[in-house]
Design a protein around this motif. Structure first.
Motif, PDB file in Angstrom:
ATOM      1  N   MET A   1     -19.709 -15.169 -23.787  1.00  0.00           N
ATOM      2  CA  MET A   1     -19.759 -13.620 -23.632  1.00  0.00           C
ATOM      3  C   MET A   1     -18.508 -13.177 -24.369  1.00  0.00           C
ATOM      4  SD  MET A   1     -20.537 -14.017 -19.607  1.00  0.00           S
ATOM      5  CE  MET A   1     -20.483 -12.366 -19.301  1.00  0.00           C
ATOM      6  N   ASN A   2     -18.684 -12.368 -25.469  1.00  0.00           N
ATOM      7  CA  ASN A   2     -17.515 -12.063 -26.245  1.00  0.00           C
ATOM      8  C   ASN A   2     -17.244 -10.757 -26.012  1.00  0.00           C
ATOM      9  OD1 ASN A   2     -15.860 -12.311 -28.302  1.00  0.00           O
ATOM     10  ND2 ASN A   2     -17.125 -11.335 -29.836  1.00  0.00           N
ATOM     11  N   TYR A   3     -15.922 -10.313 -25.611  1.00  0.00           N
ATOM     12  CA  TYR A   3     -15.656  -8.942 -25.162  1.00  0.00           C
ATOM     13  C   TYR A   3     -14.948  -8.379 -26.272  1.00  0.00           C
ATOM     14  CZ  TYR A   3     -16.699 -10.498 -20.382  1.00  0.00           C
ATOM     15  OH  TYR A   3     -17.713 -10.930 -19.221  1.00  0.00           O
ATOM     16  N   ARG A   4     -14.765  -7.082 -26.265  1.00  0.00           N
ATOM     17  CA  ARG A   4     -14.030  -6.417 -26.982  1.00  0.00           C
ATOM     18  C   ARG A   4     -13.333  -5.145 -25.922  1.00  0.00           C
ATOM     19  NH1 ARG A   4     -17.304  -4.944 -32.391  1.00  0.00           N
ATOM     20  NH2 ARG A   4     -17.742  -7.092 -33.159  1.00  0.00           N
ATOM     21  N   ASN A   5     -12.076  -5.201 -25.858  1.00  0.00           N
ATOM     22  CA  ASN A   5     -11.333  -4.195 -24.981  1.00  0.00           C
ATOM     23  C   ASN A   5     -11.718  -4.407 -23.588  1.00  0.00           C
ATOM     24  OD1 ASN A   5     -10.019  -2.809 -27.046  1.00  0.00           O
ATOM     25  ND2 ASN A   5     -11.851  -1.826 -27.614  1.00  0.00           N
ATOM     26  N   GLN A   6     -11.935  -5.732 -23.197  1.00  0.00           N
ATOM     27  CA  GLN A   6     -12.040  -6.051 -21.815  1.00  0.00           C
ATOM     28  C   GLN A   6     -10.947  -5.373 -20.940  1.00  0.00           C
ATOM     29  OE1 GLN A   6     -12.481 -10.215 -20.753  1.00  0.00           O
ATOM     30  NE2 GLN A   6     -13.296  -9.725 -18.974  1.00  0.00           N
TER      31      GLN A   6
ATOM     32  N   VAL B   1      -7.433  -5.652 -22.832  1.00  0.00           N
ATOM     33  CA  VAL B   1      -7.073  -6.705 -23.821  1.00  0.00           C
ATOM     34  C   VAL B   1      -8.055  -6.796 -24.889  1.00  0.00           C
ATOM     35  CG1 VAL B   1      -6.057  -8.014 -22.151  1.00  0.00           C
ATOM     36  CG2 VAL B   1      -8.422  -8.488 -22.750  1.00  0.00           C
ATOM     37  N   ALA B   2      -7.418  -6.835 -26.208  1.00  0.00           N
ATOM     38  CA  ALA B   2      -8.390  -6.416 -27.395  1.00  0.00           C
ATOM     39  C   ALA B   2      -9.517  -7.463 -27.689  1.00  0.00           C
ATOM     40  CB  ALA B   2      -7.666  -6.396 -28.534  1.00  0.00           C
ATOM     41  N   ARG B   3      -9.338  -8.909 -27.420  1.00  0.00           N
ATOM     42  CA  ARG B   3     -10.354  -9.833 -27.541  1.00  0.00           C
ATOM     43  C   ARG B   3      -9.998 -10.857 -26.717  1.00  0.00           C
ATOM     44  NH1 ARG B   3     -12.566  -9.716 -32.734  1.00  0.00           N
ATOM     45  NH2 ARG B   3     -14.353 -10.777 -31.703  1.00  0.00           N
ATOM     46  N   SER B   4     -11.417 -11.236 -25.928  1.00  0.00           N
ATOM     47  CA  SER B   4     -11.285 -12.173 -25.166  1.00  0.00           C
ATOM     48  C   SER B   4     -12.778 -12.574 -25.070  1.00  0.00           C
ATOM     49  CB  SER B   4     -10.911 -11.428 -23.566  1.00  0.00           C
ATOM     50  OG  SER B   4     -11.839 -10.497 -23.268  1.00  0.00           O
ATOM     51  N   TYR B   5     -12.883 -13.662 -24.268  1.00  0.00           N
ATOM     52  CA  TYR B   5     -14.294 -14.405 -24.159  1.00  0.00           C
ATOM     53  C   TYR B   5     -14.424 -15.554 -23.030  1.00  0.00           C
ATOM     54  CZ  TYR B   5     -12.459 -18.830 -25.693  1.00  0.00           C
ATOM     55  OH  TYR B   5     -11.437 -20.189 -26.037  1.00  0.00           O
TER      56      TYR B   5
END
Length: 873
Positions: free
Chosen positions: A674-679, A697-701
C-alpha cells in the motif's frame, strides 16, 4: 440472507453428492447442533486445567459421536455461487447456511428425515436424508424463481472470489458465538490484521478497531449499503449503536482499498454490514448476560415470520450497562431495531429503523504512564505539572492503572443516533435487478465537562469585580453539542445473464448530504459574570455534500481466467462557517474530485486452488479536525492517495479424508503493498475531546503478508489461525518538537521511521471443539507486537507487545417447552496479563531546555468474565 419465501409442497429435488474432495463450493462449516446432550462443567481457573481441557477436547472428539453429521453447500443452480444465509430445516429445526453457503447438521439420528432448504428469490427444495454413522456430504442447488432477494444493494459492493481482493466473510452464527455484549470490534478480533482497544478497558463503551494499522477513520463502514462513517470525522462510533451485532445477518471485512463503496474511501479496510434478514418462521428470543464490573446485557428479539404470503415484521430491544474496568468509566447503552417488509415474486420493499442512546463517563483521557509503572519520581512530576490537589494526588497513587482523572459526577458523553432506511429490491427481468435505498440519520448530543479556573474572556464573558478585587477566572460546567442530519439515496443496478454466468456487472452510486451544528454552552459557573442561561460561547456549522458513481464488472475470459474492473468517480463539497471553542475562526471551503480505478485477475490452478492479483486506487479528503485543529485560516491539509497492490493464493479442500476423518481445510496467503502519498498519520497527540491530531507525510507505505488457515475434522474440532507480518514506513520524516514558548519546531534531519500505531506482527488463533453434542468449547489467543505512539520510533513512546488468551464455552439444550436454551461463559484475559492496547503522547520543553515526553495509556482489563443465558421460543 435468510429466506422469506413461502414453503410450498414440491416434488423431491435432486440432492447431488459433492463434486469431489477439491470442490471449493462444498465447504464444511460448523453450525449450532440440533440435538442436546449431557451437561458438563469445566473447572478452569488454573492454566494447567486450561491446557488439560484442550487435550481432553482432542481425545473426546474421536469417541463422543454416536450419530453421523450431514454437511453440505447450497448453491445457485445457474451460476454455482453460494447462497449465504439460506435456511436449512431438518424435521422443522432450523440452522442457517454460513457466508460461503455451507452448513453442518452435527448429529442426525438414524432413520429418514425431511430436509427442506429455502432462500429468498429461489424455489424451495425438499428432500429426504437417511441418518447413518458415516459422515455425509451434500451439494444442493436451488432454482431461481421465488421472491427476490433483499440484498441486491448490499452484495453489489461486496467482494467475492472473482474480484481478486482480500476479504473475510463473517456469518451471523460466527458473530453470535462471540456476542456476550461487547462492541462489534471485539467480535471481529480474530479476523486478519485486526487490533482492538477499549477506553474503559473491557470492550463496552467507546471501542476502536484498527486494520493493517489504519484506525476506524480509514475504515469504510456501511449498513445495508448506507454509509455509517461520520461525514466530518470519518469515524464510525459504534457506541452509538449498542448491540448492533444482534441484528446483523451477514458481514464482510475487505482489507485494502477493496471494491467501490458508498461514503468515505477505504484506506485500510471496509466493513460491509447487512441487517436485511427476513425469517420465514415466527420467532422470539432473549439474550441475557452478566459479568465482571457489574456488566449487564439484556435483549429481546422477535419476528412474525411471513404473514399473508407477503409481510414480515422483525424487532429487537436492548440494554447494555457496565461500571467499566477503569474507575468512573461507566456506560449506559440502549437501542432498538425494527423492520417491516413487503415481498412479492420480483419485489421486496423494506423499511428499517434502528437507534441507539449512549451515556458514557468520559474515559478518553487515559492513565499517566507512571501510575501504571509505579515510577514515583515521574508520578510526582505529573502531580506537579498538573497542579493536582493533595486529594487528587492521593487518588492517582491509590488507583494506579485504573486511575481516572475526572471526578465530576456528570463528566459524561451523551448522544443519540436514529437511523431510518427504506429499501427497494426489484427484479426487472431474468437478467437484471435493481436495489435502491433512501436514508436519514439524525444525531444529537453533548459532552458535559467540569472546567477549573477558566478565563472569562475565553467564554465571551466579562471579568467580575467584587469590592476592589477583579476576578478573571471561574470554575464552570460546559456542554459541547453536536446536532446533525445525514440523508440521501443509494442505488445499484445489477446485470447477471441467466444463460451466461461468465459476465456480471453493476452500476451504482449515491448522493448524500450532511449538516452539523457544533456549539458550546455554559450551564453553570461559580461566578456568573454577564452570562445568560445556557450561555453560548462558540458556534460553527458544517455542510458536506458527497456524491459518487461507480461501474464494476467481472468477466470469465477463459475457463480458468477471470478479469475484474471497477472505476469510481466521487465529488465532495465541504464548508465550515464560524468559530471553534478556542475562538479560532474555522471557516473552511474545500472541494475535491476523485477518480478511483481498480482492476484484477484470477486464475484457477485446479479445483479449489486459485491465484489472484489486483491494483486499486483510493483517494479521500482530510477530516474535520485536520482543518479545525490548525491555526486560523490554515487549510493546508492535503487529500490522501493510496495505490494498493494485492496478490495471493487461495486453497479450499472442503471434504478430505485425513486420518479417517471428514476434514475441511482452507488456506490463504495474501501479499499487499500500500503506497501512500500525503498520508495523514497520527502525531500521537489528542485534541481536547480525545480526537487524534494528524499531519500529512509526503511518502509512506505499508507492505506485508497475511496468512490465514482453517482446518476442521467432522465438525468435532477445528483450528483457525491468522498471521500478519508487515512493515509500515514513512520516508524522509521530520519530527515536530516544541520550543520554550511551545511553538512547533520541525527537525532538520529527515529519516525513515515507522508509522504510529502500526504493529509489525499480529496473530489470532481459535481452537474449538465439540466433545459432546450441544457443547462447544474454545480457546482464543491474540498477539500484537510493539507499536509506537508517534512517528519518532522512540522506545520511550511505545505500546509494549502483548498476548491475550480467552476461553469460551457454549452449551445448547432443547427442552420440550422451548426451542432452545443456551448457556454461555466467556473468560477474557485468562492469564491475567496487565497490558495496554492504546495510548498517546505529548512533548514539551523541560526546565533545563531539554525536550520532555509524557505518555498516557489505556489499560485493558485483567481477568474477567461474562456469563449468558439465551432462550429461543
Amino acid at each position: 440472507m435468510a429466506p422469506a419465501a413461502e414453503i410450498i409442497p414440491i416434488e423431491p429435488a435432486r440432492v447431488m453428492p459433492a463434486k469431489g474432495t477439491n470442490d471449493p463450493r462444498a465447504k464444511n462449516r460448523r453450525c449450532r447442533p440440533l440435538a442436546s446432550g449431557p451437561f458438563h462443567f469445566f473447572h478452569f481457573s488454573p492454566l494447567k486445567n486450561f491446557l488439560t481441557t484442550g487435550v481432553a477436547l482432542l481425545a473426546l472428539s474421536g469417541t463422543a459421536w454416536a450419530q453421523g453429521p450431514v454437511s453440505g453447500t447450497i448453491l445457485d443452480a445457474r451460476t454455482g455461487t453460494p447462497l449465504p444465509g439460506a435456511t436449512v430445516l431438518l424435521d422443522g429445526a432450523a440452522v442457517a447456511a454460513a457466508s460461503d453457503g455451507s452448513f453442518t447438521l452435527p448429529a442426525v439420528a438414524a432413520g429418514a428425515h425431511e430436509l427442506r432448504i429455502t432462500f429468498v428469490g429461489y424455489e424451495p427444495l425438499v428432500s429426504r436424508v437417511l441418518g447413518q454413522e458415516a459422515p455425509q456430504q451434500l451439494r444442493l442447488t436451488l432454482q431461481p424463481g421465488g421472491i427476490l432477494t433483499g440484498e441486491a444493494l448490499v452484495t453489489a459492493s461486496r467482494a467475492n472470489e472473482r474480484t481478486a481482493t482480500a476479504y473475510t466473510n463473517v456469518s451471523k452464527q460466527a458473530l453470535a458465538k462471540r456476542n456476550f455484549g461487547q462492541d462489534l470490534p471485539y467480535l471481529l478480533d480474530q479476523t486478519p490484521s485486526v487490533v482492538v482497544n477499549s477506553d474503559a478497558g473491557a470492550g463496552v463503551g467507546y471501542t476502536d478497531i484498527r486494520i493493517r494499522g489504519t484506525s476506524n477513520t480509514g475504515i469504510n463502514m456501511t449498513i445495508n449499503g448506507v454509509p455509517l462513517n461520520d461525514a466530518e470525522s470519518h469515524g464510525s462510533f459504534l457506541v452509538n449503536l449498542p448491540d448492533l451485532s444482534s441484528s446483523i445477518s451477514s458481514l464482510q471485512v475487505q482489507r485494502g482499498v477493496g471494491t467501490s463503496q458508498n461514503g468515505g474511501a477505504a484506506f485500510g479496510a471496509s466493513i460491509n454490514i447487512s441487517t436485511l434478514e427476513s425469517r420465514q418462521e415466527a420467532y422470539a428470543e432473549t439474550q441475557n448476560t452478566f459479568g465482571s464490573f457489574n456488566t449487564w446485557k439484556n435483549n429481546v428479539s422477535f419476528g412474525t415470520g411471513l404473514l399473508g404470503k407477503h409481510f414480515t415484521v422483525d424487532g429487537r430491544l436492548s440494554r447494555i450497562a457496565t461500571d467499566g474496568y477503569m474507575n468512573r468509566a461507566s456506560s449506559d447503552l440502549k437501542s432498538y431495531y425494527l423492520s417491516a417488509g413487503y415481498q412479492a415474486k420480483n419485489t421486496l420493499l423494506k423499511f428499517i429503523t434502528f437507534s441507539g442512546r449512549e451515556k458514557t463517563y468520559q474515559a478518553w483521557n487515559g492513565v499517566p504512564e507512571p501510575a501504571i509503572t509505579g515510577d514515583q519520581k515521574l508520578l510526582q512530576q505529573y502531580i506537579d505539572n498538573g497542579e493536582l490537589s493533595e486529594a487528587d494526588a492521593q487518588r492517582v497513587r491509590q488507583e494506579g492503572r485504573r486511575y481516572s482523572y475526572y471526578t465530576y459526577d456528570n463528566q459524561t458523553d451523551n448522544y443519540q443516533q436514529n437511523h431510518y432506511q427504506l429499501h427497494l429490491s426489484q427484479g426487472l427481468d431474468q437478467d437484471w435487478n435493481i436495489g435502491a435505498a433512501l436514508h436519514l440519520t439524525r444525531g444529537f448530543g453533548y459532552y458535559e465537562s467540569y472546567r477549573a479556573r477558566r478565563k472569562f474572556v475565553d467564554y465571551g464573558l466579562e471579568d467580575v469585580v467584587i469590592g476592589g478585587q477583579t476576578i478573571t477566572r471561574t470554575n464552570l460546567v460546559d456542554r459541547k453539542w453536536l446536532d446533525n442530519y445525514f440523508y440521501g439515496g443509494t442505488f445499484a443496478l445489477n446485470y447477471q445473464p441467466k444463460d451466461n454466468d461468465k459476465l456480471q456487472a453493476t452500476l451504482g452510486g449515491a448522493w448524500n448530504q450532511f449538516t452539523n451544528d457544533h456549539y458550546g454552552e455554559v450551564i453553570w459557573a461559580q461566578y456568573a459574570s454577564n452570562s445568560n442561561i445556557r450561555q453560548r460561547y462558540y458556534f460553527n456549522d458544517a455542510l458536506k455534500t458527497d456524491y459518487n458513481a461507480y461501474a464494476r464488472a467481472t468477466w470469465q475470459v477463459l475457463p480458468k481466467l477471470g478479469v475484474y474492473g471497477d472505476v469510481q468517480v466521487r465529488q465532495i463539497k465541504y464548508d465550515i462557517n464560524g468559530v471553534e471553542d478556542d475562538q479560532n475562526d474555522v471557516t473552511t471551503r474545500a472541494r475535491y474530485t476523485f477518480i478511483n480505478p481498480k482492476a484484477g485477475a484470477t486464475f484457477t490452478l485446479s479445483e479449489g486452488q486459485q491465484l489472484y492479483a489486483s491494483y486499486a486506487v483510493g483517494q479521500r479528503e482530510p477530516v474535520r479536525s485536520d482543518f479545525t485543529d490548525r491555526p486560523s485560516g490554515d487549510q493546508s491539509a492535503k487529500p490522501e492517495r493510496l495505490d494498493d497492490y494485492e496478490g495471493g493464493y487461495r486453497l479450499s479442500l472442503p471434504n478430505t479424508n485425513w486420518l479417517g476423518s471428514n476434514t475441511a481445510v482452507r488456506f490463504e496467503a495474501n501479499y499487499f503493498y500500500m503506497n501512500y502519498r500525503n498520508q495523514l498519520v497520527a502525531t500521537g497527540q489528542l485534541n481536547d475531546v480525545g480526537t487524534a491530531l494528524r499531519t500529512n507525510v509526503a511518502r509512506s507505505y505499508r507492505t506485508g503478508l497475511e496468512l490465514t488457515g482453517f482446518a476442521s475434522a467432522d465438525d468435532k474440532i477445528s483450528l483457525s489461525s491468522t498471521l500478519t507480518l508487515s512493515r509500515n514506513q514513512i520516508l524522509n520524516y521530520r519530527d515536530v518538537i516544541y520550543d520554550a514558548d511551545y511553538n512547533p519546531v520541525i527537525a532538520s534531519e529527515a529519516r525513515t521511521t515507522t508509522v504510529s500505531y502500526s504493529p509489525s506482527v499480529i496473530s489470532a488463533h481459535t481452537l474449538e471443539g465439540q466433545p459432546l453434542s450441544g457443547l462447544r468449547v474454545a480457546l482464543l489467543y491474540k498477539t500484537v507486537s510493539r507499536q509506537y505512539l508517534d512517528n519518532s520510533t522512540s522506545e520511550d513512546r511505545r505500546i509494549k507487545p502483548y498476548q491475550v488468551l480467552d476461553f469460551r464455552v457454549r452449551y445448547a439444550l432443547h427442552p420440550v417447552f422451548v426451542k432452545e436454551i443456551e448457556l454461555g461463559l466467556l473468560v477474557n484475559n485468562v492469564l491475567n496479563r496487565r497490558y495496554v492496547a492504546n495510548g498517546y503522547t505529548y512533548g514539551y520543553p523541560g526546565a533545563d531546555g531539554q525536550q520532555q515526553t509524557f505518555n498516557w495509556y489505556f489499560p485493558q482489563a485483567t481477568r474477567n468474565f461474562l456469563a449468558s443465558v439465551g432462550v429461543k421460543f
